[in-house]
Design a protein around this motif. Structure first.
Motif, short mmCIF file in Angstrom:
data_model
loop_
_atom_site.label_atom_id
_atom_site.label_comp_id
_atom_site.label_asym_id
_atom_site.label_seq_id
_atom_site.Cartn_x
_atom_site.Cartn_y
_atom_site.Cartn_z
N LEU A 90 -43.43 -5.01 -5.20
CA LEU A 90 -43.94 -5.88 -6.26
C LEU A 90 -45.38 -6.35 -6.04
CD1 LEU A 90 -41.01 -8.19 -7.46
CD2 LEU A 90 -41.98 -6.16 -8.53
N PRO A 91 -45.83 -6.54 -4.80
CA PRO A 91 -47.25 -6.91 -4.64
C PRO A 91 -48.21 -5.91 -5.27
CG PRO A 91 -46.06 -7.37 -2.62
CD PRO A 91 -45.10 -6.63 -3.51
N ASP A 120 -39.04 -15.79 0.32
CA ASP A 120 -39.97 -16.90 0.54
C ASP A 120 -41.02 -16.53 1.57
OD1 ASP A 120 -40.67 -19.75 0.08
OD2 ASP A 120 -40.15 -19.93 2.21
N LYS A 121 -40.61 -15.86 2.62
CA LYS A 121 -41.55 -15.44 3.67
C LYS A 121 -42.58 -14.48 3.11
CE LYS A 121 -41.73 -13.41 8.31
NZ LYS A 121 -40.92 -12.85 9.44
N ALA A 122 -42.19 -13.67 2.14
CA ALA A 122 -43.11 -12.70 1.53
C ALA A 122 -43.98 -13.34 0.45
CB ALA A 122 -42.33 -11.54 0.94
N GLY A 123 -43.73 -14.61 0.16
CA GLY A 123 -44.51 -15.30 -0.87
C GLY A 123 -44.19 -14.84 -2.28
N LEU A 124 -42.93 -14.44 -2.51
CA LEU A 124 -42.55 -13.88 -3.81
C LEU A 124 -41.46 -14.69 -4.51
CD1 LEU A 124 -42.52 -10.10 -2.82
CD2 LEU A 124 -44.18 -11.23 -4.32
#
Length: 247
Positions: A90-91, A120-124
């Protein structure tokens, strides 16, 4: 899909006719079935949005387009494969938001909490959304708005999710479970991958999202296939014809 024994085999042999719902399920019968009649769906309940971009944004989950996995939220349904593939790709595709739609039972809460921690750790956290269980009337509009639907179970009896998605002109990414290999035409309606193969899921999801034009075409092809082969009217007619032949 499993082999039967004992009383089930005895009862089957007393029948005037036996129907299998897929070629895969027919292989588990002691004797060949009299007919293979796949399930169908009510296409008026599962129809594509006129404009998927507008329909998706109206749902309020964020992003320009949506992808999703729908059903009970548990490992057996391959939800972890969907989430981990989304974390990976997704990034690269900022226009897409992913949804996980379905009930989360207490026995599977720890599994879901682990996935949410990875997200959450992936900032998504705003781009991979767990909706929880929704009333049925909210499910068809989600299908209608999605551009791609994943169905990644370890096993299925048949698996209506894929037909519902295809009927809504969503490209599909599914595992070799249930009847999905028989329904999905490889690289026409979407892709079929081995069960529990994260690398394959990630690669095919990346391929689908990398070409929006081809993604849309796969969705349109899926709708056409459902209209031609997997309506509930077609299923009912095939059953009635079989019953009439037994009189």
């Amino acid at each position: 899909q499993r082999f039967r024994s004992g009383s089930t085999l005895w009862l089957t042999r007393q029948m005037d006719a036996v129907v299998a719902i897929s070629k895969a399920s027919a292989k588990y019968l002691a004797e060949p079935p009299d007919a293979i009649i796949p399930h169908g769906i009510q296409i008026e309940n599962f129809a594509p949005a006129e404009n998927k971009e507008q329909a998706w944004q109206a749902l309020g989950y964020g992003g320009k387009y949506g992808i999703g996995i729908l059903g009970r939220v548990r490992k057996q349904k391959g939800v972890h494969l969907f989430v981990e593939a989304c974390i990976e790709i997704l990034p690269k595709y900022p226009d897409y938001t992913a949804v996980v739609v379905g009930a989360i039972s207490a026995s599977h809460q720890e599994f879901v909490d682990g996935l949410k921690a990875k997200i959450d750790k992936a900032g998504l956290s705003e781009r991979i959304v767990f909706t929880g269980e929704l009333p049925f009337e909210r499910i068809p509009p989600i299908f209608s708005a999605l551009s791609m639907v994943s169905a990644l179970s370890d096993n299925e009896g048949f698996g209506l999710t894929v037909l519902e998605a295809m009927s809504c002109s969503a490209a599909v990414l599914a595992t070799q479970a249930g009847a999905w290999e028989e329904i999905i035409r490889e690289d026409i309606d979407g892709h079929v991958v081995p069960v529990n193969d994260l690398s394959a899921v990630t690669a095919k999801m990346n391929s689908l999202l990398s070409d929006p034009v081809a993604l849309k075409q796969k969705g349109l092809a899926g709708r056409t296939r459902v209209l031609g082969h997997y309506t509930v009217e077609r299923e009912a007619k095939a059953l009635v014809d079989l019953f009439k032949g037994l009189q």
